[in-house]
Scaffold this active site. Structure first.
Site, PDB file in Angstrom:
ATOM      1  N   THR A  14      -8.711 -56.748 -26.575  1.00  0.00           N
ATOM      2  CA  THR A  14      -7.411 -56.089 -26.599  1.00  0.00           C
ATOM      3  C   THR A  14      -7.639 -54.631 -26.251  1.00  0.00           C
ATOM      4  O   THR A  14      -8.769 -54.169 -26.320  1.00  0.00           O
ATOM      5  CB  THR A  14      -6.768 -56.143 -27.995  1.00  0.00           C
ATOM      6  OG1 THR A  14      -7.642 -55.548 -28.905  1.00  0.00           O
ATOM      7  CG2 THR A  14      -6.442 -57.537 -28.426  1.00  0.00           C
TER       8      THR A  14
ATOM      9  N   LYS B 180     -10.991 -55.067 -18.628  1.00  0.00           N
ATOM     10  CA  LYS B 180      -9.919 -56.026 -18.904  1.00  0.00           C
ATOM     11  C   LYS B 180      -8.765 -55.898 -17.936  1.00  0.00           C
ATOM     12  O   LYS B 180      -7.768 -56.588 -18.063  1.00  0.00           O
ATOM     13  CB  LYS B 180      -9.397 -55.819 -20.326  1.00  0.00           C
ATOM     14  CG  LYS B 180     -10.453 -55.943 -21.387  1.00  0.00           C
ATOM     15  CD  LYS B 180      -9.855 -55.610 -22.721  1.00  0.00           C
ATOM     16  CE  LYS B 180     -10.918 -55.286 -23.710  1.00  0.00           C
ATOM     17  NZ  LYS B 180     -10.365 -54.774 -24.938  1.00  0.00           N
TER      18      LYS B 180
ATOM     19  N   GLY C 165      -3.879 -57.270 -16.510  1.00  0.00           N
ATOM     20  CA  GLY C 165      -4.761 -57.049 -17.643  1.00  0.00           C
ATOM     21  C   GLY C 165      -4.590 -58.170 -18.640  1.00  0.00           C
ATOM     22  O   GLY C 165      -3.563 -58.850 -18.654  1.00  0.00           O
TER      23      GLY C 165
ATOM     24  N   SER D 113      -4.024 -56.606 -29.930  1.00  0.00           N
ATOM     25  CA  SER D 113      -4.022 -56.155 -31.325  1.00  0.00           C
ATOM     26  C   SER D 113      -3.498 -54.739 -31.494  1.00  0.00           C
ATOM     27  O   SER D 113      -2.788 -54.443 -32.437  1.00  0.00           O
ATOM     28  CB  SER D 113      -5.437 -56.232 -31.910  1.00  0.00           C
ATOM     29  OG  SER D 113      -5.872 -57.551 -31.938  1.00  0.00           O
TER      30      SER D 113
ATOM     31  N   GLY E 166      -6.453 -46.687 -30.061  1.00  0.00           N
ATOM     32  CA  GLY E 166      -7.868 -46.769 -30.408  1.00  0.00           C
ATOM     33  C   GLY E 166      -8.225 -46.005 -31.668  1.00  0.00           C
ATOM     34  O   GLY E 166      -9.194 -46.335 -32.351  1.00  0.00           O
TER      35      GLY E 166
ATOM     36  N   CYS F  66      -6.219 -48.776 -34.453  1.00  0.00           N
ATOM     37  CA  CYS F  66      -6.537 -50.209 -34.518  1.00  0.00           C
ATOM     38  C   CYS F  66      -8.046 -50.443 -34.455  1.00  0.00           C
ATOM     39  O   CYS F  66      -8.705 -49.986 -33.518  1.00  0.00           O
ATOM     40  CB  CYS F  66      -5.844 -50.935 -33.358  1.00  0.00           C
ATOM     41  SG  CYS F  66      -6.211 -52.701 -33.286  1.00  0.00           S
TER      42      CYS F  66
ATOM     43  N   THR G 181      -9.446 -52.000 -31.180  1.00  0.00           N
ATOM     44  CA  THR G 181      -9.216 -51.242 -29.951  1.00  0.00           C
ATOM     45  C   THR G 181     -10.126 -50.025 -29.963  1.00  0.00           C
ATOM     46  O   THR G 181     -10.283 -49.383 -30.991  1.00  0.00           O
ATOM     47  CB  THR G 181      -7.743 -50.773 -29.880  1.00  0.00           C
ATOM     48  OG1 THR G 181      -6.884 -51.913 -30.010  1.00  0.00           O
ATOM     49  CG2 THR G 181      -7.445 -50.065 -28.586  1.00  0.00           C
TER      50      THR G 181
END
Length: 182
Positions: A11, A43, A55, A134, A166, A169, A172
């Site tokens: 994710t 991704k 993606g 996520s 980032g 989470c 991430t």
């Protein structure tokens, strides 16, 4: 017998459309269960000479299979992202093997942004901002705030939105790749 091994997960993906520009980005984290296995995964992909960006979030192996199927649909319907998206969703939902795939795709071109799921869902956002994975809710909230409060370009909003996700989470990270349509 179904495996009890943890699956690989990747994710977060974010796409932003502003004026005639579109950007799509993703973080680099891949986890297996609760363990970070890779921090610089790619991704996001530019397809059809950079005219279409895609993606994925979810199971890594499943996403690669879906990328292949999506590219086949783009080859079959070359200048029609909407049709290629619908055809992939139909196959994904109805095919015995494909419907077991656990991933989400975000695909964009100059005119459309779509989220495609294995349930046959195709969602095109009203505001040109789409996030999956996520950390998607965090990236989406950040991008919506940035697009209304700044004059940043889509690529800058994508990068900053993913950085914010980032920071919040655990699935991430901030190893970010951002692409823009040609």
């Amino acid at each position: 017998m179904e495996s009890t091994l943890p699956r690989t997960r990747a994710t977060t993906i974010l796409t932003v459309r502003r004026d005639s520009k579109v950007a799509l980005g993703g973080d680099g984290q891949v986890t297996v269960g609760e363990t970070v296995m890779k921090s610089n995964a790619q991704k996001v992909r530019a397809l059809r000479g950079g005219q279409v960006l895609a993606g994925f979030a979810g199971s890594v192996a499943d996403a690669f299979t879906l990328f292949e199927k999506f590219e086949e649909k783009l080859d079959r319907y070359p200048n029609n992202l909407s049709r290629a998206t619908v055809e992939l969703a139909k196959d994904w939902r109805s095919d015995r093997v494909l419907r077991r795939l656990e991933a989400l795709l975000a695909v964009v071109d100059r005119h459309h942004s779509f989220m495609i799921s294995g349930n046959g869902e195709i969602i095109e956002p009203d505001d040109g901002i789409l996030a999956i994975g996520s950390g998607g809710a965090y990236a989406l909230a950040a991008a919506r705030a940035l697009i209304t409060a700044t004059s940043l370009a889509p690529a800058d909003i994508v990068r900053r939105g993913l950085e914010i996700a980032g920071e919040i989470c655990v699935y991430t990270n901030t190893n970010i790749t951002v692409l823009e349509t040609a």
